[in-house]
Design an enzyme around this catalytic site. Structure first.
Site, PDB file in Angstrom:
ATOM      1  N   HIS A  39       0.438  -1.334  -0.490  1.00  0.00           N
ATOM      2  CA  HIS A  39       0.127  -0.150   0.148  1.00  0.00           C
ATOM      3  C   HIS A  39       0.642   1.386   0.044  1.00  0.00           C
ATOM      4  CE1 HIS A  39      -2.641  -2.604   2.561  1.00  0.00           C
ATOM      5  NE2 HIS A  39      -3.038  -2.864   1.086  1.00  0.00           N
ATOM      6  N   GLY A 156      -3.224  -1.401  -7.564  1.00  0.00           N
ATOM      7  CA  GLY A 156      -1.946  -2.887  -7.517  1.00  0.00           C
ATOM      8  C   GLY A 156      -2.152  -3.746  -8.423  1.00  0.00           C
ATOM      9  N   LYS A 158      -1.085  -6.357  -8.422  1.00  0.00           N
ATOM     10  CA  LYS A 158      -1.403  -7.786  -7.107  1.00  0.00           C
ATOM     11  C   LYS A 158      -2.346  -8.001  -6.839  1.00  0.00           C
ATOM     12  CE  LYS A 158      -1.098  -9.979  -2.918  1.00  0.00           C
ATOM     13  NZ  LYS A 158      -2.699  -9.896  -2.564  1.00  0.00           N
ATOM     14  N   MET A 193       2.993  -9.132  -0.975  1.00  0.00           N
ATOM     15  CA  MET A 193       2.505  -8.794   0.924  1.00  0.00           C
ATOM     16  C   MET A 193       1.042  -8.797   0.677  1.00  0.00           C
ATOM     17  SD  MET A 193       4.909  -5.591   1.478  1.00  0.00           S
ATOM     18  CE  MET A 193       6.976  -6.082   2.065  1.00  0.00           C
TER      19      MET A 193
HETATM   20  P1  AMP Z   1      -6.456  -4.077  -0.610  1.00  0.00           P
HETATM   21  O1  AMP Z   1      -6.335  -3.055   1.063  1.00  0.00           O
HETATM   22  O2  AMP Z   1      -5.849  -5.681  -0.264  1.00  0.00           O
HETATM   23  O3  AMP Z   1      -7.874  -4.111  -0.706  1.00  0.00           O
HETATM   24  O4  AMP Z   1      -5.528  -3.276  -1.366  1.00  0.00           O
HETATM   25  C1  AMP Z   1      -5.520  -1.949  -1.536  1.00  0.00           C
HETATM   26  C2  AMP Z   1      -4.673  -1.594  -3.194  1.00  0.00           C
HETATM   27  O5  AMP Z   1      -3.587  -2.204  -2.733  1.00  0.00           O
HETATM   28  C3  AMP Z   1      -5.538  -2.325  -4.126  1.00  0.00           C
HETATM   29  O6  AMP Z   1      -5.065  -2.068  -5.461  1.00  0.00           O
HETATM   30  C4  AMP Z   1      -4.231  -3.191  -4.559  1.00  0.00           C
HETATM   31  O7  AMP Z   1      -4.038  -4.117  -5.554  1.00  0.00           O
HETATM   32  C5  AMP Z   1      -2.796  -3.057  -4.016  1.00  0.00           C
HETATM   33  N1  AMP Z   1      -1.960  -3.642  -3.412  1.00  0.00           N
HETATM   34  C6  AMP Z   1      -1.862  -4.648  -1.678  1.00  0.00           C
HETATM   35  N2  AMP Z   1      -1.157  -5.243  -2.088  1.00  0.00           N
HETATM   36  C7  AMP Z   1      -0.406  -5.186  -3.012  1.00  0.00           C
HETATM   37  C8  AMP Z   1       1.168  -6.071  -3.020  1.00  0.00           C
HETATM   38  N3  AMP Z   1       1.627  -6.668  -2.022  1.00  0.00           N
HETATM   39  N4  AMP Z   1       1.546  -4.644  -4.266  1.00  0.00           N
HETATM   40  C9  AMP Z   1       1.811  -3.301  -4.688  1.00  0.00           C
HETATM   41  N5  AMP Z   1       0.304  -3.179  -4.400  1.00  0.00           N
HETATM   42  C10 AMP Z   1      -0.894  -3.880  -3.430  1.00  0.00           C
END
Ligand code: AMP
Length: 287
Positions: A39, A156, A158, A193
């Protein structure tokens, strides 16, 4: 200036209104919180590209299925705020579910106007095992875009299917912003991550490492000239720890999301597994 934590939509809107008067470029980083270095990389990129940065922290109930981890999803708002402060974000927007949806806070509700991405792109990969998930994602992201009116929003790689769907939604619905994709951040041993990594026991964490190992093995063979998806699939599966339950391992064109048999540059290799009760995803773009 220090970051401010806001829980109400109106407060965010009035800050944005002031910024817009000064013609400032606004960046939005939508998250579900429990922030980690993945993040942080998005927030840093937003900070580098925009005058003002809003990080939303919202565990969105309408993107979780009834038997998923909505209730136990990690919530660490004070730590999240601290990280945003260190990076120099301007607003952390952390609304309650009620603030976002009123009383209608579950996927089965028939009162809410949903944004539904096209069937072709949600009836596969994560969408297949998480019915309704991407309707919930597209709906909350649209709401966040309407509240924050960002010039740029950062997502991301990801969550590759999510990124594809959001980019398509922005294009199809003529939304007035640019989506900035950001690369996957990994632990030093290769594990992607994820906030959900905190669910893993030490043993499960060891098994989970085979996910990225399998992807790196695919990449290695592809770089040696092997392009047959069957060979690459079998190799990846042979690397995966036997304790993992494979949901999918697929090769798709990164630009069209169509399945491919012969791997080429820009092929997305995407995987989802379950380890015990925890579902993890990862991917790699070849070439
Ligand atoms: P989340 O909190 O899991 O919904 O993720 C919020 C944002 O962070 C989303 O756009 C994800 O794709 C991005 N994100 C989560 N994990 C990673 C990571 N390891 N590397 C890059 N971006 C990430």
């Amino acid at each position: 200036m220090s970051v401010i934590l806001l829980n109400h939509i109106d407060e965010v809107k009035s800050n944005i209104k002031e910024w817009k008067k000064d013609n400032l470029k606004v960046g939005l980083v939508p998250t579900m919180g429990a922030l980690h270095a993945g993040h942080a990389s998005l927030i840093k990129k937003a900070k580098a590209m925009c005058d003002k940065v809003v990080v939303s922290v919202f565990v969105n109930p309408v993107q979780f299925g009834p038997n998923e981890d909505y209730d136990k999803y990690p919530r660490t708002i004070e730590k999240d705020k601290q990280l945003c402060e260190e990076i120099g974000a301007d607003i952390v927007f952390a609304p309650s579910a009620k603030e976002m949806y009123g009383e209608n806070v579950n996927l089965s509700n028939t009162e809410l106007t949903y944004v539904c991405p096209p069937y072709n792109y949600i009836d596969c990969l994560c969408g297949k095992s998480r019915p309704g998930h991407f309707d919930g994602v597209a709906t909350v992201v649209t709401k966040l875009f309407n509240i924050v009116q960002p010039d740029f929003a950062f997502f991301g790689q990801k969550d590759a299917q999510q990124l594809f769907i959001i980019k398509k939604m922005v294009k199809d619905l003529n939304m007035n912003l640019e989506i900035i994709p950001c690369p996957i951040v990994r632990e030093s041993d290769g594990l992607a991550m994820s906030s959900r990594n905190s669910y893993l026991s030490i043993e499960e964490r060891k098994s989970a490492l085979s996910i990225s190992k399998a992807l790196f093995e695919v990449e290695k063979l592809y770089n040696k000239g092997i392009t047959d998806s069957n060979i690459l699939f079998d190799t990846a599966v042979s690397v995966l720890d036997k304790k993992l339950e494979l949901d999918y391992l697929e090769f798709r064109d990164f630009n069209t999301f169509e399945k491919v048999d012969k791997i080429s540059k820009n092929t997305l290799t995407a995987i989802a597994v379950k380890i015990g009760k925890t579902r993890l995803i990862d991917n790699i773009i070849l070439g």
